[in-house]
Design a protein around this motif. Sequence first.
Motif, PDB file in Angstrom:
ATOM      1  N   ARG A  15       0.820  -1.204   0.000  1.00  0.00           N
ATOM      2  CA  ARG A  15       0.000   0.000   0.000  1.00  0.00           C
ATOM      3  C   ARG A  15       0.865   1.270   0.000  1.00  0.00           C
ATOM      4  N   ALA A  16       2.015   1.221   0.653  1.00  0.00           N
ATOM      5  CA  ALA A  16       2.891   2.396   0.734  1.00  0.00           C
ATOM      6  C   ALA A  16       3.830   2.501  -0.466  1.00  0.00           C
ATOM      7  N   GLY A  17       3.877   1.469  -1.279  1.00  0.00           N
ATOM      8  CA  GLY A  17       4.765   1.498  -2.427  1.00  0.00           C
ATOM      9  C   GLY A  17       6.230   1.356  -2.056  1.00  0.00           C
ATOM     10  N   THR A  18       6.491   0.574  -1.030  1.00  0.00           N
ATOM     11  CA  THR A  18       7.878   0.380  -0.599  1.00  0.00           C
ATOM     12  C   THR A  18       8.127  -1.113  -0.415  1.00  0.00           C
ATOM     13  N   TYR A  45      -0.229  -4.280  11.365  1.00  0.00           N
ATOM     14  CA  TYR A  45      -0.225  -2.814  11.469  1.00  0.00           C
ATOM     15  C   TYR A  45      -1.618  -2.275  11.190  1.00  0.00           C
ATOM     16  N   GLY A  46      -1.976  -1.260  11.971  1.00  0.00           N
ATOM     17  CA  GLY A  46      -3.271  -0.623  11.798  1.00  0.00           C
ATOM     18  C   GLY A  46      -3.245   0.408  10.688  1.00  0.00           C
ATOM     19  N   PRO A  47      -4.440   0.972  10.310  1.00  0.00           N
ATOM     20  CA  PRO A  47      -4.520   1.960   9.222  1.00  0.00           C
ATOM     21  C   PRO A  47      -3.639   3.185   9.446  1.00  0.00           C
ATOM     22  N   ASP A  51      -0.191   6.164   7.027  1.00  0.00           N
ATOM     23  CA  ASP A  51       0.142   7.592   7.018  1.00  0.00           C
ATOM     24  C   ASP A  51       1.503   7.830   7.666  1.00  0.00           C
ATOM     25  N   ARG A  52       1.779   7.114   8.741  1.00  0.00           N
ATOM     26  CA  ARG A  52       3.059   7.286   9.436  1.00  0.00           C
ATOM     27  C   ARG A  52       4.216   6.836   8.533  1.00  0.00           C
ATOM     28  N   LEU A  53       4.015   5.720   7.824  1.00  0.00           N
ATOM     29  CA  LEU A  53       5.054   5.221   6.943  1.00  0.00           C
ATOM     30  C   LEU A  53       5.293   6.191   5.782  1.00  0.00           C
ATOM     31  N   ARG A  54       4.220   6.758   5.249  1.00  0.00           N
ATOM     32  CA  ARG A  54       4.366   7.730   4.172  1.00  0.00           C
ATOM     33  C   ARG A  54       5.120   8.972   4.651  1.00  0.00           C
ATOM     34  N   LEU A  55       4.841   9.396   5.878  1.00  0.00           N
ATOM     35  CA  LEU A  55       5.550  10.542   6.437  1.00  0.00           C
ATOM     36  C   LEU A  55       7.034  10.212   6.615  1.00  0.00           C
ATOM     37  N   ILE A  56       7.331   9.030   7.101  1.00  0.00           N
ATOM     38  CA  ILE A  56       8.725   8.617   7.267  1.00  0.00           C
ATOM     39  C   ILE A  56       9.448   8.648   5.928  1.00  0.00           C
TER      40      ILE A  56
END
Length: 307
Positions: A15-18, A45-47, A51-56
């Motif tokens: 989902r994060a593209g990583t 991992y929760g929803p 967002d946290r991963l994208r921010l990182i």
Amino acid sequence: MPTEGTWSIGELAERAGTTVKAVRFYSDLGLLPETSRSAGGHRRYGPGALDRLRLIRSLRGLDLPVAEVGRVLDREDALEDVIADRLRELGSRMAALRWREAALRLLRDCPAEERPDRLRLVGALDAPPSAAPVARFLRRVLPPRLPARLVSSITDAAVPPPPEDPTPAQVLAFARLNALATDAAGAVSVCRPVASTPEGTCRPAVLYDGLVEAFALAAPDVRARRGPFEGEALDCFVAAHAGMRGTRDTPEFRRRLSRFLDEVAHPRIDRFWQLTAEAAASPEPTFGAVDDWLRAALARQVAEAGR
């Protein structure tokens, strides 16, 4: 443990593209906490983790160190400080790169026979260079009993700061200036004209206070490339030397002063002023250029008076 509404490490990575490796790396560092574990002990991992991963990833995309990323995640108000720190760091790095680029262009474009000498000069120079060695050299030239306030003001005005975007010529001038300033073999003591004056009096603060005023008066004429002439600037220049010696400004004193200034002139100092002008690449005349103009005005007046 319940896993409904949660994602596996692979699902989150997709989902994060990583990559799964990246998610595991951030999770192991504590930047991306897991919500739960599956029955088989796998991370879930929760929803909010997306967002946290994208921010990182966004912060890492700005080349922020992991520790700084952690600061931002822990404190919302830390982002502004982190950005300011990063901008300062990048500014320093870019300045160094611009100096290295100009140095390489200097070496590329110079004649082959000059390249070894220029390589030696440039190789001894930091990128960007520090003005400290030049300032130390100037302090050695100035009279030892000069008040600190005058030393600071003269040094600040006379020592050119390294430009942010130098030309190859400025790199060469700074390299030569650095070599001159750090050459311990140079005899600086002969460049202290107040150390042995005709009358034996020495009041350096009086001299240099007056010189600063005289230079300010003469600078516009030097900037405009006018020839040396008599006037307020020259009178102030002579008065400064007379005041230092505790004597009067007379035609005889001017004759003696002109001769004395010629005797104490030193090519090492002339070279210093030449290089500071080349390094600064500014339309503003150096103290050395103004001093030369005033000495020439004095010599011309003395010569005309003797006819």
